[in-house]
Design a protein around this motif. Structure first.
Motif, mmCIF file in Angstrom:
data_model
loop_
_atom_site.group_PDB
_atom_site.id
_atom_site.type_symbol
_atom_site.label_atom_id
_atom_site.label_comp_id
_atom_site.label_asym_id
_atom_site.label_seq_id
_atom_site.Cartn_x
_atom_site.Cartn_y
_atom_site.Cartn_z
ATOM 1 N N ASN A 138 -11.867 -33.892 -25.473
ATOM 2 C CA ASN A 138 -13.170 -33.332 -25.841
ATOM 3 C C ASN A 138 -14.181 -33.472 -24.712
ATOM 4 N N ALA A 139 -14.166 -34.612 -24.039
ATOM 5 C CA ALA A 139 -15.092 -34.822 -22.925
ATOM 6 C C ALA A 139 -14.798 -33.849 -21.785
ATOM 7 N N ILE A 140 -13.532 -33.641 -21.504
ATOM 8 C CA ILE A 140 -13.150 -32.705 -20.436
ATOM 9 C C ILE A 140 -13.601 -31.290 -20.799
ATOM 10 N N GLU A 141 -13.393 -30.901 -22.049
ATOM 11 C CA GLU A 141 -13.819 -29.565 -22.484
ATOM 12 C C GLU A 141 -15.331 -29.409 -22.390
ATOM 13 N N LEU A 142 -16.079 -30.450 -22.755
ATOM 14 C CA LEU A 142 -17.533 -30.413 -22.648
ATOM 15 C C LEU A 142 -17.959 -30.171 -21.199
ATOM 16 N N LEU A 143 -17.347 -30.902 -20.274
ATOM 17 C CA LEU A 143 -17.710 -30.742 -18.861
ATOM 18 C C LEU A 143 -17.288 -29.387 -18.310
ATOM 19 N N LYS A 144 -16.160 -28.892 -18.764
ATOM 20 C CA LYS A 144 -15.736 -27.560 -18.315
ATOM 21 C C LYS A 144 -16.724 -26.494 -18.788
ATOM 22 N N GLU A 145 -17.250 -26.675 -20.001
ATOM 23 C CA GLU A 145 -18.257 -25.738 -20.501
ATOM 24 C C GLU A 145 -19.522 -25.804 -19.642
ATOM 25 N N PHE A 146 -19.956 -27.005 -19.308
ATOM 26 C CA PHE A 146 -21.129 -27.147 -18.433
ATOM 27 C C PHE A 146 -20.855 -26.548 -17.059
ATOM 28 N N ARG A 147 -19.634 -26.702 -16.567
ATOM 29 C CA ARG A 147 -19.280 -26.130 -15.264
ATOM 30 C C ARG A 147 -19.361 -24.604 -15.320
ATOM 31 N N ARG A 148 -18.862 -24.012 -16.420
ATOM 32 C CA ARG A 148 -18.938 -22.555 -16.568
ATOM 33 C C ARG A 148 -20.395 -22.098 -16.626
ATOM 34 N N GLU A 149 -21.226 -22.828 -17.369
ATOM 35 C CA GLU A 149 -22.640 -22.468 -17.467
ATOM 36 C C GLU A 149 -23.329 -22.587 -16.110
ATOM 37 N N LYS A 150 -22.982 -23.624 -15.368
ATOM 38 C CA LYS A 150 -23.601 -23.837 -14.055
ATOM 39 C C LYS A 150 -23.240 -22.699 -13.107
ATOM 40 N N VAL A 151 -21.985 -22.280 -13.132
ATOM 41 C CA VAL A 151 -21.550 -21.181 -12.279
ATOM 42 C C VAL A 151 -22.239 -19.894 -12.703
ATOM 43 N N ALA A 152 -22.415 -19.696 -14.013
ATOM 44 C CA ALA A 152 -23.017 -18.466 -14.528
ATOM 45 C C ALA A 152 -24.482 -18.320 -14.132
ATOM 46 N N VAL A 153 -25.170 -19.436 -13.912
ATOM 47 C CA VAL A 153 -26.595 -19.347 -13.593
ATOM 48 C C VAL A 153 -26.899 -19.534 -12.108
ATOM 49 N N GLN A 154 -25.891 -19.573 -11.282
ATOM 50 C CA GLN A 154 -26.114 -19.695 -9.843
ATOM 51 C C GLN A 154 -26.842 -18.453 -9.341
ATOM 52 N N PRO A 155 -27.886 -18.639 -8.541
ATOM 53 C CA PRO A 155 -28.614 -17.473 -8.037
ATOM 54 C C PRO A 155 -27.735 -16.642 -7.108
ATOM 55 N N VAL A 156 -27.893 -15.364 -7.225
ATOM 56 C CA VAL A 156 -27.148 -14.445 -6.364
ATOM 57 C C VAL A 156 -28.042 -14.118 -5.177
ATOM 58 N N THR A 157 -27.497 -14.263 -3.992
ATOM 59 C CA THR A 157 -28.255 -13.954 -2.784
ATOM 60 C C THR A 157 -28.290 -12.442 -2.611
ATOM 61 N N PRO A 158 -29.488 -11.875 -2.542
ATOM 62 C CA PRO A 158 -29.572 -10.425 -2.366
ATOM 63 C C PRO A 158 -29.012 -10.021 -1.002
ATOM 64 N N PRO A 159 -28.475 -8.835 -0.911
ATOM 65 C CA PRO A 159 -27.930 -8.398 0.383
ATOM 66 C C PRO A 159 -29.050 -8.234 1.407
ATOM 67 N N ASN A 160 -28.694 -8.462 2.637
ATOM 68 C CA ASN A 160 -29.640 -8.299 3.731
ATOM 69 C C ASN A 160 -29.838 -6.792 3.967
ATOM 70 N N PRO A 161 -31.087 -6.303 3.850
ATOM 71 C CA PRO A 161 -31.331 -4.857 4.021
ATOM 72 C C PRO A 161 -30.883 -4.333 5.376
ATOM 73 N N GLN A 162 -30.855 -5.172 6.386
ATOM 74 C CA GLN A 162 -30.441 -4.721 7.714
ATOM 75 C C GLN A 162 -28.956 -4.397 7.756
ATOM 76 N N ASN A 163 -28.191 -4.983 6.814
ATOM 77 C CA ASN A 163 -26.737 -4.750 6.812
ATOM 78 C C ASN A 163 -26.343 -3.554 5.950
ATOM 79 N N LEU A 164 -27.309 -2.952 5.250
ATOM 80 C CA LEU A 164 -26.997 -1.818 4.390
ATOM 81 C C LEU A 164 -26.973 -0.540 5.230
ATOM 82 N N THR A 165 -25.979 0.277 4.963
ATOM 83 C CA THR A 165 -25.895 1.555 5.675
ATOM 84 C C THR A 165 -25.956 2.673 4.651
ATOM 85 N N ASN A 166 -26.480 3.792 5.049
ATOM 86 C CA ASN A 166 -26.583 4.948 4.152
ATOM 87 C C ASN A 166 -25.401 5.830 4.269
#
Length: 166
Positions: A138-166
């Motif tokens: 049960n403790a392992i499952e609890l921590l795995k759930e927290f790990r999934r939540e932590k990964v889900a809320v990690q900020p996504v780094t926006p792409p660098n506009p200089q690297n975008l091509t049209n």
């Protein structure tokens, strides 16, 4: 079982009990106060210069610290105080290398689990320690759930506009 093996087994068990009795006599005061939830004593001991990471509590083969004791008991204010005073959030103890996060999860102290993770507790290390124990599913499952939540809320780094091509 042969008589000789039985006598050897009894001797080993006797030595373990003697060892436990000898080490159990010197439980650090900070560990004891943290386990009891006695924040007044914890503050006083820390103000007197007690090492916040001192080990020695927890019984047979544990060699635990105050953060582990407070986390196990769900003593949130003591957990926060110990962390503010420099407690090592990832310190492992005992023969199973449990951390405060392992203990908090095992005891179902989800509020403490959240605090420890916010302060940098290593979820994978806590799970590895729990993997060595019995009755820890049960403790392992609890921590795995927290790990999934932590990964889900990690900020996504926006792409660098200089690297975008049209």
């Amino acid at each position: 079982m042969k008589r000789h093996n039985l006598i050897s087994l009894i001797s080993v068990i006797f030595l373990l009990f003697v060892s436990a009795a000898m080490t159990g006599c010197a439980t650090p005061a900070l560990y004891t106060a943290s386990a009891k939830g006695d924040i007044v004593t914890v503050k006083a001991l820390l103000d007197q210069g007690t090492d916040v990471n001192e080990k020695g509590g927890g019984g047979l083969l544990n060699n635990s610290n105050a953060l582990d004791a407070a986390s196990s008991g769900g003593h949130i204010e003591i957990v926060k105080l110990l962390l503010a005073k420099g407690a090592n959030v990832n310190a492992a103890s005992g023969n199973m290398d449990w951390t405060a996060l392992s203990s908090a999860a095992w005891f179902g102290e989800t509020d403490v689990v959240k605090i420890l993770i916010e302060r940098g507790a290593d979820i994978n290390k806590a799970i590895r320690g729990l993997d060595k124990g019995v009755g820890t599913k049960n403790a392992i499952e609890l921590l795995k759930e927290f790990r999934r939540e932590k990964v889900a809320v990690q900020p996504v780094t926006p792409p660098n506009p200089q690297n975008l091509t049209n």
